[in-house]
Enzyme design. Sequence first.
Site, PDB file in Angstrom:
ATOM      1  N   LYS A  45       0.950  -1.260  -0.186  1.00 54.33           N
ATOM      2  CA  LYS A  45      -0.009  -0.039   0.133  1.00 54.33           C
ATOM      3  C   LYS A  45       1.076   1.221   0.079  1.00 54.33           C
ATOM      4  CE  LYS A  45      -2.713  -0.803   3.660  1.00 54.33           C
ATOM      5  NZ  LYS A  45      -3.973  -0.417   4.499  1.00 54.33           N
ATOM      6  N   LYS A  47       2.705   2.064   2.495  1.00 53.88           N
ATOM      7  CA  LYS A  47       2.344   2.570   3.921  1.00 53.88           C
ATOM      8  C   LYS A  47       3.556   2.073   4.757  1.00 53.88           C
ATOM      9  CE  LYS A  47      -2.168   4.311   5.325  1.00 53.88           C
ATOM     10  NZ  LYS A  47      -3.215   4.298   6.144  1.00 53.88           N
TER      11      LYS A  47
HETATM   12  N1  C2G Z   1     -10.343   6.675   9.546  1.00 56.33           N
HETATM   13  C1  C2G Z   1     -11.357   7.473  10.026  1.00 56.33           C
HETATM   14  N2  C2G Z   1     -11.041   8.876  10.504  1.00 56.33           N
HETATM   15  C2  C2G Z   1      -9.826   9.008  10.449  1.00 56.33           C
HETATM   16  C3  C2G Z   1      -8.823   8.294   9.989  1.00 56.33           C
HETATM   17  C4  C2G Z   1      -9.022   6.891   9.657  1.00 56.33           C
HETATM   18  O1  C2G Z   1     -12.606   7.278   9.983  1.00 56.33           O
HETATM   19  N3  C2G Z   1      -9.560  10.318  10.728  1.00 56.33           N
HETATM   20  C5  C2G Z   1     -10.849   5.241   9.103  1.00 56.33           C
HETATM   21  C6  C2G Z   1     -10.437   5.034   7.522  1.00 56.33           C
HETATM   22  O2  C2G Z   1     -11.635   5.618   6.769  1.00 56.33           O
HETATM   23  C7  C2G Z   1     -10.366   3.732   7.499  1.00 56.33           C
HETATM   24  C8  C2G Z   1      -9.876   3.157   8.800  1.00 56.33           C
HETATM   25  O3  C2G Z   1     -10.140   4.251   9.740  1.00 56.33           O
HETATM   26  O4  C2G Z   1     -11.762   3.225   7.294  1.00 56.33           O
HETATM   27  C9  C2G Z   1      -8.654   2.539   9.095  1.00 56.33           C
HETATM   28  O5  C2G Z   1      -7.811   3.720   8.559  1.00 56.33           O
HETATM   29  P1  C2G Z   1      -6.466   3.342   7.836  1.00 56.33           P
HETATM   30  O6  C2G Z   1      -5.724   2.436   8.939  1.00 56.33           O
HETATM   31  O7  C2G Z   1      -5.819   4.580   7.342  1.00 56.33           O
HETATM   32  O8  C2G Z   1      -6.747   2.533   6.627  1.00 56.33           O
HETATM   33  P2  C2G Z   1      -6.299   2.418   5.279  1.00 56.33           P
HETATM   34  O9  C2G Z   1      -4.856   2.398   5.138  1.00 56.33           O
HETATM   35  O10 C2G Z   1      -7.132   3.269   4.327  1.00 56.33           O
HETATM   36  O11 C2G Z   1      -6.513   0.700   4.920  1.00 56.33           O
HETATM   37  O12 C2G Z   1      -7.902  -2.784   2.030  1.00 56.33           O
HETATM   38  C10 C2G Z   1      -8.312  -1.289   2.718  1.00 56.33           C
HETATM   39  C11 C2G Z   1      -7.125  -0.841   3.135  1.00 56.33           C
HETATM   40  O13 C2G Z   1      -6.473  -1.704   4.165  1.00 56.33           O
HETATM   41  C12 C2G Z   1      -7.678   0.376   4.184  1.00 56.33           C
END
Ligand code: C2G
Length: 130
Positions: A45, A47
Amino acid sequence: MTRKVITYGTFDTLHYGHILLLKRARALGDHLTVALSSDAFNDLKGKKSHFTYEERHALLSAITYVDEIIPEESWDQKRSDVQTLGIDVFTMGDDWVGKFDFLSDLCEVTYLGRTPRISSTAIKNIHANG
Ligand code: C2G
């Protein structure tokens, strides 16, 4: 009949935006599975998480809204996860809106509003800048 919900993510530097997402996801049914991005999948990703999969898993396990955690290792596992686990609702934060509508023949797909003004990146920047 248990109504099962699933959501996916890295959940690095766990914060209240994640907690509010998990709380609302859990409220969509009676059981919440979190597919937690592995360290290798994070690389895919683009990340770099501050905490390892084991550390992020330990934090998520402490959250009452989370009933089950499985590893997320590829972009392509969602359909088989939904089928294998008998998922009724797939949900993600709305930064992903539309991206997973292809699952809507298998389960409900819903996107929840992201919590503003907090992110793992911002937290890491605070940490980095002291
Ligand atoms: N999130 C949120 N508010 C934030 C930060 C994050 O609602 N201020 C939500 C994101 O929208 C996501 C969840 O928390 O639904 C997890 O965030 P991340 O760990 O950043 O997820 P991401 O890297 O987007 O991984 O296959 C899908 C991916 O693995 C999603």
